[in-house]
Design a protein around this motif. Sequence first.
Motif, PDB file in Angstrom:
ATOM      1  N   ARG A 165      -4.152 -18.326   4.081  1.00  0.00           N
ATOM      2  CA  ARG A 165      -5.248 -17.422   3.339  1.00  0.00           C
ATOM      3  C   ARG A 165      -6.376 -17.010   3.844  1.00  0.00           C
ATOM      4  O   ARG A 165      -7.153 -17.607   4.813  1.00  0.00           O
ATOM      5  N   CYS A 166      -7.069 -15.724   3.505  1.00  0.00           N
ATOM      6  CA  CYS A 166      -8.191 -15.235   4.018  1.00  0.00           C
ATOM      7  C   CYS A 166      -9.073 -14.563   2.969  1.00  0.00           C
ATOM      8  O   CYS A 166      -8.575 -13.805   2.232  1.00  0.00           O
ATOM      9  N   ASN A 167     -10.199 -14.472   3.345  1.00  0.00           N
ATOM     10  CA  ASN A 167     -11.180 -13.721   2.448  1.00  0.00           C
ATOM     11  C   ASN A 167     -11.692 -12.471   2.987  1.00  0.00           C
ATOM     12  O   ASN A 167     -12.529 -11.649   2.316  1.00  0.00           O
ATOM     13  N   LEU A 168     -10.888 -12.016   4.284  1.00  0.00           N
ATOM     14  CA  LEU A 168     -11.269 -10.843   4.925  1.00  0.00           C
ATOM     15  C   LEU A 168      -9.993 -10.110   4.879  1.00  0.00           C
ATOM     16  O   LEU A 168      -8.753 -10.821   4.884  1.00  0.00           O
ATOM     17  N   ARG A 169      -9.959  -8.812   5.321  1.00  0.00           N
ATOM     18  CA  ARG A 169      -8.699  -8.251   5.471  1.00  0.00           C
ATOM     19  C   ARG A 169      -8.775  -7.283   7.037  1.00  0.00           C
ATOM     20  O   ARG A 169      -8.336  -6.121   6.897  1.00  0.00           O
ATOM     21  N   CYS A 170      -9.056  -8.095   8.008  1.00  0.00           N
ATOM     22  CA  CYS A 170      -9.079  -7.403   9.152  1.00  0.00           C
ATOM     23  C   CYS A 170      -7.678  -6.374   9.487  1.00  0.00           C
ATOM     24  O   CYS A 170      -6.694  -6.917   9.468  1.00  0.00           O
ATOM     25  N   THR A 171      -8.081  -4.950   9.549  1.00  0.00           N
ATOM     26  CA  THR A 171      -6.596  -4.245   9.677  1.00  0.00           C
ATOM     27  C   THR A 171      -5.603  -4.552  10.569  1.00  0.00           C
ATOM     28  O   THR A 171      -4.516  -4.183  10.470  1.00  0.00           O
ATOM     29  N   TYR A 172      -6.212  -5.131  11.894  1.00  0.00           N
ATOM     30  CA  TYR A 172      -5.309  -5.385  12.881  1.00  0.00           C
ATOM     31  C   TYR A 172      -4.629  -6.752  12.714  1.00  0.00           C
ATOM     32  O   TYR A 172      -3.895  -7.313  13.434  1.00  0.00           O
ATOM     33  N   CYS A 173      -4.712  -7.196  11.218  1.00  0.00           N
ATOM     34  CA  CYS A 173      -4.383  -8.701  11.150  1.00  0.00           C
ATOM     35  C   CYS A 173      -3.530  -8.684   9.944  1.00  0.00           C
ATOM     36  O   CYS A 173      -2.269  -9.252   9.899  1.00  0.00           O
ATOM     37  N   MET A 174      -3.993  -8.322   8.914  1.00  0.00           N
ATOM     38  CA  MET A 174      -3.135  -8.361   7.731  1.00  0.00           C
ATOM     39  C   MET A 174      -3.359  -7.051   6.870  1.00  0.00           C
ATOM     40  O   MET A 174      -4.435  -6.283   7.026  1.00  0.00           O
ATOM     41  N   PRO A 175      -2.262  -6.797   5.892  1.00  0.00           N
ATOM     42  CA  PRO A 175      -2.618  -5.605   5.082  1.00  0.00           C
ATOM     43  C   PRO A 175      -3.671  -5.862   3.889  1.00  0.00           C
ATOM     44  O   PRO A 175      -4.244  -6.784   3.501  1.00  0.00           O
TER      45      PRO A 175
ATOM     46  N   GLY B 205      -6.799 -20.672  11.219  1.00  0.00           N
ATOM     47  CA  GLY B 205      -5.954 -20.277  10.137  1.00  0.00           C
ATOM     48  C   GLY B 205      -5.412 -18.696  10.222  1.00  0.00           C
ATOM     49  O   GLY B 205      -5.062 -18.223  11.529  1.00  0.00           O
ATOM     50  N   GLY B 206      -5.297 -17.853   9.170  1.00  0.00           N
ATOM     51  CA  GLY B 206      -6.200 -17.864   8.280  1.00  0.00           C
ATOM     52  C   GLY B 206      -7.568 -18.144   8.304  1.00  0.00           C
ATOM     53  O   GLY B 206      -7.932 -18.233   9.503  1.00  0.00           O
ATOM     54  N   GLU B 207      -8.154 -18.280   7.052  1.00  0.00           N
ATOM     55  CA  GLU B 207      -9.804 -18.805   7.304  1.00  0.00           C
ATOM     56  C   GLU B 207     -10.006 -20.510   6.916  1.00  0.00           C
ATOM     57  O   GLU B 207      -9.731 -20.653   5.750  1.00  0.00           O
TER      58      GLU B 207
ATOM     59  N   THR C 232     -13.433 -19.315  13.120  1.00  0.00           N
ATOM     60  CA  THR C 232     -13.705 -18.761  11.800  1.00  0.00           C
ATOM     61  C   THR C 232     -14.000 -17.465  11.700  1.00  0.00           C
ATOM     62  O   THR C 232     -14.686 -16.748  12.694  1.00  0.00           O
ATOM     63  N   ASN C 233     -14.050 -16.747  10.719  1.00  0.00           N
ATOM     64  CA  ASN C 233     -14.798 -15.556  10.251  1.00  0.00           C
ATOM     65  C   ASN C 233     -16.333 -15.524  10.169  1.00  0.00           C
ATOM     66  O   ASN C 233     -16.902 -14.764   9.747  1.00  0.00           O
ATOM     67  N   GLY C 234     -16.686 -17.107   9.742  1.00  0.00           N
ATOM     68  CA  GLY C 234     -18.034 -17.157   9.475  1.00  0.00           C
ATOM     69  C   GLY C 234     -18.465 -17.080   8.124  1.00  0.00           C
ATOM     70  O   GLY C 234     -19.505 -17.301   7.863  1.00  0.00           O
TER      71      GLY C 234
ATOM     72  N   MET D 206      -0.150 -13.573  12.971  1.00  0.00           N
ATOM     73  CA  MET D 206      -0.971 -14.421  13.420  1.00  0.00           C
ATOM     74  C   MET D 206      -1.785 -15.373  12.537  1.00  0.00           C
ATOM     75  O   MET D 206      -1.963 -16.581  12.684  1.00  0.00           O
ATOM     76  N   SER D 207      -2.111 -14.805  11.525  1.00  0.00           N
ATOM     77  CA  SER D 207      -2.798 -15.446  10.490  1.00  0.00           C
ATOM     78  C   SER D 207      -2.171 -16.645   9.775  1.00  0.00           C
ATOM     79  O   SER D 207      -2.683 -17.574   8.942  1.00  0.00           O
ATOM     80  N   ALA D 208      -0.630 -16.512   9.838  1.00  0.00           N
ATOM     81  CA  ALA D 208       0.236 -17.494   9.257  1.00  0.00           C
ATOM     82  C   ALA D 208       0.553 -18.829  10.375  1.00  0.00           C
ATOM     83  O   ALA D 208       0.971 -19.652  10.004  1.00  0.00           O
TER      84      ALA D 208
HETATM   85 FE1  SF4 Z   1      -9.593 -11.343   9.991  1.00  0.00          FE
HETATM   86 FE2  SF4 Z   1      -9.159 -13.899  10.724  1.00  0.00          FE
HETATM   87 FE3  SF4 Z   1      -8.969 -13.220   8.340  1.00  0.00          FE
HETATM   88 FE4  SF4 Z   1      -7.233 -12.407  10.168  1.00  0.00          FE
HETATM   89  S1  SF4 Z   1      -7.350 -14.487   9.354  1.00  0.00           S
HETATM   90  S2  SF4 Z   1      -7.849 -11.158   8.433  1.00  0.00           S
HETATM   91  S3  SF4 Z   1      -8.545 -12.125  11.975  1.00  0.00           S
HETATM   92  S4  SF4 Z   1     -10.990 -12.956   9.303  1.00  0.00           S
END
Ligand code: SF4
Length: 330
Positions: free
Chosen positions: A22-32, A70-72, A99-101, A325-327
Amino acid sequence: MQPLADSHGRVATDLRVSLTDRCNLRCTYCMPAEGLDWLPHEETLTDDEVVRLIGIGVGLLGVTEVRFTGGEPLLRRGLPDIVRRTKELHPSPEVSLTTNGLGLSRTATALRDAGLDRVNVSLDTARREDFARITLRDRFDDVVAGIDAARAAGLDPVKVNAVLLRGINDGQAPELLGWCLDRGLHLRFIEQMPLDAQHAWQREQMVTADEILDSLAAHYDLAPAPTARGSAPAEELLVDGGPLTVGVIASVTRPFCGSCDRVRLTADGQIVNCLFSRDESDLRTPLRAGADDAELAELWVKAMAAKLPGHGIDDPSFLQPTRPMSAIGG
Ligand code: SF4
Ligand code: SAM
């Protein structure tokens, strides 16, 4: 001790553990933008299961470094406790976090107290508006607060990881380096890899290591850092005589597969012997069926022996792995 050796002469000692997809950001190069179908809770390893598998890696298989990702990983509530129990293993491994911080401002001290050795924070731009464009969340200030808290907690030197995207932040390498130098942060650029969930990566669009280094060299005096590269993927350079460095991880244009010493454990207990592997080895099922440590170690050794010599991105038959990559765990 049985090494995690493959048939191409490499030995894995660096374990990347994904604690959640899971993640709380949606970096466009990583996930939709809408996120992904997250792993069901019952398929995710418990804290005890994670620590047990890390213990097998450290105690029986020669793992010396553990990085939580992760994920985050900060979304995993038990993280400080997992870090503490990992540091208490024998022999005690180096423990770090990518981490994304977000939320790091609240947890940095607890993580340091638990024994965390190092932290890498991902930040692709020093501009708030571009951060929101890239991550689809207006959380730039939270990331900066997280970096500040990590430094204040003594998790120095903090490293920043950045990905450059054509048409968005591709011209910002010198600016981001200046921002990092002002704050005492080491910076590493990562070439964008075909590991996004959307399968939208295009080689022609990728900002290459050469481009990044050329743009930096126009603004800074760069010299090879004295420490040998070894198995580390980043080419480290001293900036303006040091001590701070900038690095480029040229996974696509200058692959370092020949010296790779990494192995990955996913949040649902699969061993992935390469980020680009399309095969995984299930440790969760035998673990939950009562396998003992020696049996799990044997399965892990077998999984590593099958590691392919390279990622094959340039091969016409290249296929992205099923998991993004996130998974897998970046
Ligand atoms: Fe961004 Fe990391 Fe989340 Fe991917 S897993 S959307 S790179 S913060
Ligand atoms: N969420 C955490 C973070 O962003 O740091 C940890 C997981 S993230 C997958 C780990 C790193 O992978 C980040 O630095 C991120 O920028 C990078 N990353 C994600 N997708 C990538 C891609 N397609 N190519 C290159 N790097 C990527």
